[in-house]
Design a protein around this motif. Sequence first.
Motif, PDB file in Angstrom:
ATOM      1  N   PHE A  16       0.813  -1.211   0.000  1.00 22.79           N
ATOM      2  CA  PHE A  16       0.000   0.000   0.000  1.00 22.79           C
ATOM      3  C   PHE A  16       0.849   1.265   0.000  1.00 22.79           C
ATOM      4  N   GLN A  17       2.025   1.168   0.569  1.00 20.20           N
ATOM      5  CA  GLN A  17       2.830   2.356   0.773  1.00 20.20           C
ATOM      6  C   GLN A  17       4.268   2.079   0.378  1.00 20.20           C
ATOM      7  N   PRO A  18       4.752   2.566  -0.755  1.00 20.05           N
ATOM      8  CA  PRO A  18       4.000   3.245  -1.823  1.00 20.05           C
ATOM      9  C   PRO A  18       3.189   2.216  -2.599  1.00 20.05           C
ATOM     10  N   SER A  29      17.812 -18.659 -14.775  1.00 18.03           N
ATOM     11  CA  SER A  29      19.128 -18.620 -15.411  1.00 18.03           C
ATOM     12  C   SER A  29      20.218 -18.409 -14.364  1.00 18.03           C
ATOM     13  N   GLN A  30      19.882 -17.668 -13.311  1.00 17.42           N
ATOM     14  CA  GLN A  30      20.889 -17.404 -12.278  1.00 17.42           C
ATOM     15  C   GLN A  30      20.594 -18.159 -10.992  1.00 17.42           C
ATOM     16  N   ASP A  31      19.499 -18.915 -11.018  1.00 10.37           N
ATOM     17  CA  ASP A  31      19.137 -19.694  -9.862  1.00 10.37           C
ATOM     18  C   ASP A  31      19.012 -18.834  -8.605  1.00 10.37           C
ATOM     19  N   LYS A  32      18.372 -17.674  -8.751  1.00  8.72           N
ATOM     20  CA  LYS A  32      18.184 -16.780  -7.609  1.00  8.72           C
ATOM     21  C   LYS A  32      16.712 -16.422  -7.501  1.00  8.72           C
ATOM     22  N   THR A  33      16.303 -16.125  -6.273  1.00  7.15           N
ATOM     23  CA  THR A  33      14.951 -15.623  -6.083  1.00  7.15           C
ATOM     24  C   THR A  33      15.012 -14.101  -5.967  1.00  7.15           C
ATOM     25  N   ARG A  34      14.239 -13.436  -6.775  1.00  7.76           N
ATOM     26  CA  ARG A  34      14.282 -11.972  -6.790  1.00  7.76           C
ATOM     27  C   ARG A  34      12.891 -11.398  -6.583  1.00  7.76           C
ATOM     28  N   GLN A  35      12.866 -10.098  -6.341  1.00 12.98           N
ATOM     29  CA  GLN A  35      11.558  -9.467  -6.273  1.00 12.98           C
ATOM     30  C   GLN A  35      11.506  -8.329  -7.276  1.00 12.98           C
ATOM     31  N   ARG A  36      10.364  -8.168  -7.897  1.00 13.58           N
ATOM     32  CA  ARG A  36      10.174  -7.081  -8.843  1.00 13.58           C
ATOM     33  C   ARG A  36       9.062  -6.198  -8.311  1.00 13.58           C
ATOM     34  N   ILE A  37       9.344  -4.922  -8.196  1.00 12.57           N
ATOM     35  CA  ILE A  37       8.343  -3.996  -7.679  1.00 12.57           C
ATOM     36  C   ILE A  37       7.782  -3.201  -8.858  1.00 12.57           C
ATOM     37  N   MET A  38       6.486  -3.274  -9.049  1.00 10.97           N
ATOM     38  CA  MET A  38       5.836  -2.582 -10.150  1.00 10.97           C
ATOM     39  C   MET A  38       4.967  -1.475  -9.581  1.00 10.97           C
ATOM     40  N   PRO A  39       5.466  -0.243  -9.624  1.00 14.93           N
ATOM     41  CA  PRO A  39       4.724   0.870  -9.020  1.00 14.93           C
ATOM     42  C   PRO A  39       3.356   1.015  -9.669  1.00 14.93           C
ATOM     43  N   VAL A  40       2.365   1.310  -8.855  1.00 13.23           N
ATOM     44  CA  VAL A  40       1.018   1.530  -9.370  1.00 13.23           C
ATOM     45  C   VAL A  40       0.811   3.034  -9.493  1.00 13.23           C
ATOM     46  N   ARG A  41       0.629   3.495 -10.716  1.00 12.62           N
ATOM     47  CA  ARG A  41       0.425   4.930 -10.924  1.00 12.62           C
ATOM     48  C   ARG A  41      -0.969   5.182 -11.474  1.00 12.62           C
ATOM     49  N   ASN A  42      -1.429   6.411 -11.291  1.00 18.34           N
ATOM     50  CA  ASN A  42      -2.731   6.816 -11.850  1.00 18.34           C
ATOM     51  C   ASN A  42      -3.839   5.839 -11.463  1.00 18.34           C
ATOM     52  N   PHE A  43      -3.792   5.396 -10.236  1.00 15.73           N
ATOM     53  CA  PHE A  43      -4.836   4.480  -9.792  1.00 15.73           C
ATOM     54  C   PHE A  43      -5.512   5.106  -8.588  1.00 15.73           C
ATOM     55  N   SER A  44      -6.813   5.272  -8.664  1.00 10.09           N
ATOM     56  CA  SER A  44      -7.528   5.883  -7.543  1.00 10.09           C
ATOM     57  C   SER A  44      -8.647   4.948  -7.112  1.00 10.09           C
ATOM     58  N   ARG A  45      -9.373   5.378  -6.100  1.00 10.28           N
ATOM     59  CA  ARG A  45     -10.442   4.497  -5.621  1.00 10.28           C
ATOM     60  C   ARG A  45     -11.595   4.416  -6.617  1.00 10.28           C
ATOM     61  N   PHE A  46     -11.511   5.237  -7.675  1.00  8.45           N
ATOM     62  CA  PHE A  46     -12.564   5.170  -8.685  1.00  8.45           C
ATOM     63  C   PHE A  46     -12.119   4.344  -9.892  1.00  8.45           C
TER      64      PHE A  46
END
Length: 167
Positions: A16-18, A29-46
């Motif tokens: 939620f934040q951000p 390929s690298q045998d690693k666990t990673r995380q990808r953060i995909m920012p949410v833009r232009n999203f409102s409660r509507f």
Amino acid sequence: GGGRMSLTAQKCGVCFQPPSIILIYRDNSQDKTRQRIMPVRNFSRFSDCSRAAEQLKNNPRHKAYLERVSQRQLQKLYSLLRGHLEGQSLAESLEKFQQEETIDPEEDMNKLDDKELAKRKSIMDELFEKNRKRKDDPDFVYNVEVEFPVDEQLESCTWDIESDEEV
């Protein structure tokens, strides 16, 4: 390799934040666990959650990562985010989304003692096992939230189990 990324989505969650959608994946390929953060833009409660999910899934930057994540699952994460923007508690947002699920959504998990919680969890695991057998069903949504603190910043995230592999 022909530029084709070899990765396996493991968990998908919402922060939620951000506001962001977070994917934990295995980079084979690298045998690693990673995380990808995909920012949410232009999203409102509507905003329309299904449209947002579709746009994210088709976003050229994220497409390869989200190949194995169903649009319905992303839609669920967006609906949790939208609920948060509307000032709902997580429980309320989940309840809205999961009225069709077998676990009683009225129940406040925080008020349960460990034994009760364990019972709920076994119901969830059972559901998960049952569901896993029909993974090909396009409407299948993973519906178990887990706490998954990778580091302090992710404390506030809500996770959907994307696979039962240990990360």
